[in-house]
Motif scaffolding. Sequence first.
Motif, mmCIF file in Angstrom:
data_model
loop_
_atom_site.group_PDB
_atom_site.id
_atom_site.type_symbol
_atom_site.label_atom_id
_atom_site.label_comp_id
_atom_site.label_asym_id
_atom_site.label_seq_id
_atom_site.Cartn_x
_atom_site.Cartn_y
_atom_site.Cartn_z
ATOM 1 N N LEU A 1 0.934 -1.215 -0.229
ATOM 2 C CA LEU A 1 0.294 0.489 0.411
ATOM 3 C C LEU A 1 0.827 1.339 -0.246
ATOM 4 C CD1 LEU A 1 -2.955 -1.259 2.898
ATOM 5 C CD2 LEU A 1 -3.394 -0.899 0.261
ATOM 6 N N THR A 2 2.278 1.544 0.541
ATOM 7 C CA THR A 2 3.233 2.751 0.631
ATOM 8 C C THR A 2 3.862 2.422 -0.367
ATOM 9 O OG1 THR A 2 4.162 0.829 2.303
ATOM 10 C CG2 THR A 2 2.162 2.609 3.451
ATOM 11 N N GLY A 3 4.275 1.346 -0.773
ATOM 12 C CA GLY A 3 5.401 1.777 -1.631
ATOM 13 C C GLY A 3 5.288 1.095 -3.505
ATOM 14 N N GLU A 4 3.668 0.708 -3.384
ATOM 15 C CA GLU A 4 3.948 0.158 -4.648
ATOM 16 C C GLU A 4 2.962 0.754 -5.678
ATOM 17 O OE1 GLU A 4 3.579 -0.658 -8.293
ATOM 18 O OE2 GLU A 4 4.610 -2.377 -7.697
ATOM 19 N N LYS A 5 3.388 2.274 -6.840
ATOM 20 C CA LYS A 5 2.344 3.519 -6.873
ATOM 21 C C LYS A 5 1.758 2.759 -7.757
ATOM 22 C CE LYS A 5 5.811 6.051 -4.918
ATOM 23 N NZ LYS A 5 5.014 7.069 -3.962
ATOM 24 N N ALA B 1 -1.331 7.023 10.747
ATOM 25 C CA ALA B 1 -0.419 7.551 10.865
ATOM 26 C C ALA B 1 0.820 6.784 9.513
ATOM 27 C CB ALA B 1 -0.105 7.668 13.133
ATOM 28 N N ARG B 2 0.965 5.162 9.945
ATOM 29 C CA ARG B 2 2.450 4.560 10.142
ATOM 30 C C ARG B 2 1.688 5.070 8.418
ATOM 31 N NH1 ARG B 2 2.363 0.003 10.505
ATOM 32 N NH2 ARG B 2 0.042 -1.280 11.505
ATOM 33 N N LYS C 1 0.422 7.053 6.644
ATOM 34 C CA LYS C 1 0.884 8.664 5.953
ATOM 35 C C LYS C 1 2.269 8.560 5.790
ATOM 36 C CE LYS C 1 -3.479 10.719 6.172
ATOM 37 N NZ LYS C 1 -3.678 11.075 4.625
ATOM 38 N N ALA C 2 3.415 8.639 7.472
ATOM 39 C CA ALA C 2 4.390 8.427 7.350
ATOM 40 C C ALA C 2 5.302 7.813 6.200
ATOM 41 C CB ALA C 2 4.832 7.486 8.704
ATOM 42 N N LYS C 3 4.728 6.907 5.603
ATOM 43 C CA LYS C 3 5.602 6.437 4.614
ATOM 44 C C LYS C 3 4.763 6.711 2.964
ATOM 45 C CE LYS C 3 7.967 2.900 4.551
ATOM 46 N NZ LYS C 3 7.625 1.667 4.882
ATOM 47 N N ARG C 4 3.356 7.057 2.557
ATOM 48 C CA ARG C 4 3.204 7.545 1.799
ATOM 49 C C ARG C 4 2.458 9.123 1.799
ATOM 50 N NH1 ARG C 4 0.687 3.837 -2.927
ATOM 51 N NH2 ARG C 4 0.082 5.613 -4.828
ATOM 52 N N SER C 5 2.715 9.854 2.167
ATOM 53 C CA SER C 5 1.561 10.975 2.506
ATOM 54 C C SER C 5 0.799 11.694 1.322
ATOM 55 C CB SER C 5 2.876 12.233 2.113
ATOM 56 O OG SER C 5 3.110 12.517 1.372
ATOM 57 N N ASP C 6 0.122 11.070 0.576
ATOM 58 C CA ASP C 6 -0.341 11.368 -0.500
ATOM 59 C C ASP C 6 -1.809 10.260 -0.490
ATOM 60 O OD1 ASP C 6 0.652 8.921 -1.700
ATOM 61 O OD2 ASP C 6 0.373 10.075 -3.532
ATOM 62 N N ILE C 7 -2.245 9.326 0.156
ATOM 63 C CA ILE C 7 -3.279 8.315 0.752
ATOM 64 C C ILE C 7 -3.985 9.212 1.404
ATOM 65 C CG2 ILE C 7 -3.423 6.428 2.428
ATOM 66 C CD1 ILE C 7 -1.158 5.151 1.920
ATOM 67 N N ALA C 8 -5.544 8.814 0.727
ATOM 68 C CA ALA C 8 -6.341 9.781 1.505
ATOM 69 C C ALA C 8 -6.908 8.177 2.076
ATOM 70 C CB ALA C 8 -7.700 9.886 -0.384
ATOM 71 N N ILE C 9 -7.925 8.977 3.213
ATOM 72 C CA ILE C 9 -8.574 7.808 4.171
ATOM 73 C C ILE C 9 -10.054 8.133 3.396
ATOM 74 C CG2 ILE C 9 -8.356 7.028 6.235
ATOM 75 C CD1 ILE C 9 -5.557 6.801 5.425
ATOM 76 N N GLY C 10 -10.459 6.676 3.721
ATOM 77 C CA GLY C 10 -12.002 7.112 3.793
ATOM 78 C C GLY C 10 -12.345 5.736 5.020
ATOM 79 N N ALA C 11 -13.331 5.919 5.300
ATOM 80 C CA ALA C 11 -13.778 4.883 6.125
ATOM 81 C C ALA C 11 -15.631 4.999 6.055
ATOM 82 C CB ALA C 11 -13.152 5.079 7.903
ATOM 83 N N ASP C 12 -16.434 3.973 6.776
ATOM 84 C CA ASP C 12 -17.448 3.640 7.440
ATOM 85 C C ASP C 12 -17.690 3.728 8.926
ATOM 86 O OD1 ASP C 12 -17.972 2.961 4.694
ATOM 87 O OD2 ASP C 12 -17.220 0.586 5.541
ATOM 88 N N LEU C 13 -18.374 4.628 9.545
ATOM 89 C CA LEU C 13 -18.527 4.808 10.760
ATOM 90 C C LEU C 13 -20.462 4.957 11.052
ATOM 91 C CD1 LEU C 13 -16.284 8.239 11.298
ATOM 92 C CD2 LEU C 13 -16.373 6.429 12.276
ATOM 93 N N ILE C 14 -20.846 4.681 11.986
ATOM 94 C CA ILE C 14 -21.915 4.516 12.562
ATOM 95 C C ILE C 14 -21.759 5.485 13.653
ATOM 96 C CG2 ILE C 14 -23.907 2.382 13.625
ATOM 97 C CD1 ILE C 14 -22.767 0.174 12.867
ATOM 98 N N ALA C 15 -23.747 6.572 13.590
ATOM 99 C CA ALA C 15 -23.679 7.142 14.722
ATOM 100 C C ALA C 15 -24.735 6.740 15.399
ATOM 101 C CB ALA C 15 -24.289 8.666 13.643
ATOM 102 N N GLY C 16 -24.561 6.774 16.478
ATOM 103 C CA GLY C 16 -25.977 6.422 17.117
ATOM 104 C C GLY C 16 -26.043 5.287 17.931
ATOM 105 N N ALA D 1 -10.914 13.208 12.307
ATOM 106 C CA ALA D 1 -9.700 14.665 12.187
ATOM 107 C C ALA D 1 -8.581 14.012 13.250
ATOM 108 C CB ALA D 1 -9.580 16.080 13.180
ATOM 109 N N ALA D 2 -8.789 12.781 13.503
ATOM 110 C CA ALA D 2 -7.675 12.327 14.062
ATOM 111 C C ALA D 2 -6.939 10.601 13.165
ATOM 112 C CB ALA D 2 -8.364 10.785 15.583
ATOM 113 N N CYS D 3 -7.808 10.497 12.280
ATOM 114 C CA CYS D 3 -7.214 10.044 11.148
ATOM 115 C C CYS D 3 -7.606 10.300 9.725
ATOM 116 C CB CYS D 3 -8.565 8.301 11.088
ATOM 117 S SG CYS D 3 -7.944 7.007 12.338
ATOM 118 N N GLU D 4 -7.806 11.823 9.772
ATOM 119 C CA GLU D 4 -8.045 12.870 8.975
ATOM 120 C C GLU D 4 -8.538 12.258 7.202
ATOM 121 O OE1 GLU D 4 -4.128 14.150 6.799
ATOM 122 O OE2 GLU D 4 -3.110 13.417 9.184
ATOM 123 N N ILE D 5 -10.045 11.712 7.598
ATOM 124 C CA ILE D 5 -10.904 10.937 7.114
ATOM 125 C C ILE D 5 -11.143 11.752 6.130
ATOM 126 C CG2 ILE D 5 -13.046 9.450 6.997
ATOM 127 C CD1 ILE D 5 -11.992 8.157 9.787
#
Length: 414
Positions: free
Chosen positions: A230-234, A269-270, A272-287, A304-308
């Motif tokens: 994920l961090t090294g293969e372009k 954090a790890r 993004k430290a190895k590949r700063s252009d990685i964009a993070i997506g996530a599923d989150l349940i409210a309530g 914000a903590a995971c820059e989602i």
Amino acid sequence: MGCRLNIAESEAIRAGLSQSDIHEPLVIINSCAVTNEAVRQTRQSIRRARKANPQAHIVVTGCAAQIDPDSFANMAEVDRVVGNIEKYNPASFAFGLDNSTNAHVQDIMQVRDTAPHMASAFTEHARAFVEVQNGCDHRCTFCIIPYGRGNSRSVPAGKLVDHIQQLVDRGYKEVVLTGVDVTSYGHDLPGKPNLGMLVERIMKLVPDLPRLRLSSLDGIEVDDRLFDLLTGEKRIMPHVHISLQSGDDMILKRMKRRHNRGQAIDLVARLKAKRSDIAIGADLIAGFPTEDEAMHRNNLSILAACEIVHAHIFPFSPRDGTPAARMPQLNRSIIKERAREMREAAAAIHQEWQASLLGSKAQILVEKSGNQGHIENFAKIQLSEQAKAGDLLPIAISHIDNGKLFAQPISAQQ
């Protein structure tokens, strides 16, 4: 309806029918059951389909149909209900003289094999979606999907590699690996390969594949091999979508998830430290049931903590038959308010991220419309002029208008 896996499977159904001797008018609705809202939308689609196609046979398949076939068979608009295994057999859609409402649904928990139901063309997408596994062995307390998909089972790597090469030969420049629990890939195969080993094999044996994208990952199963890829293969796109579900440790325990908040933040954090252009997506349940205000704040702050930047926010929806449906429920108005607050926070993070992309250069995969597509980090881009669908086009991101990113193609001279 629903997930990327349904896209891949819908195209496989379409391909199978195109090679059959069935020529009568059919409307097939491949349903989703992940939330009550998804089931409601399925029913709505059925009614619209009947109104628009009064002479066609309406067939409902997919997860909602598998889990609760009788409720769909009892709809006046429905001619047949077909299960998640039966939908790959074109004969399941043949009516002949028998036009009665009936259900063809077997016990999916008894299914042990996953045949590679692979489409070679995608009518609505420039990307190709490839199913690498199906089903799930985990039993998260909120989730009904294992009862629609069965237990986890994987497609042998050799068949996947051959199929991906065929897709590349047909001109596809991006392949998306899909499944119900993609990171569980391989445990049921001889030698117990894992997802990292599969991806490594694809990269090595299909060297002319320009772009590989992975669908939702369970972060706790991202091992060193997969992390390094994920961090090294372009050629693997810098877009990691993680199945988080919550940012609070107690709620994660009550969901029966296998990670905690700290592990999720550390993984991002790890990465993004190895590949700063990685964009993070996530599923989150409210309530989620029992969620108090402090737990909600933890859930909110994980954005914000995971820059989602690609957040999928779901208001909790109790699904009959799941443990979470028997837990103390929150008032629906509280759930809706918390979902709204999370969506607003996610939108602000997304807008800030979009602004950071202004002036940058990227490559867009042009969608079938010819005027939009996604770049490497999955930002959606509007093009200033028409382009050829399926092309990888170098672009310069120029401006934002009404929340949409716009870009201009870069000529060879530039």
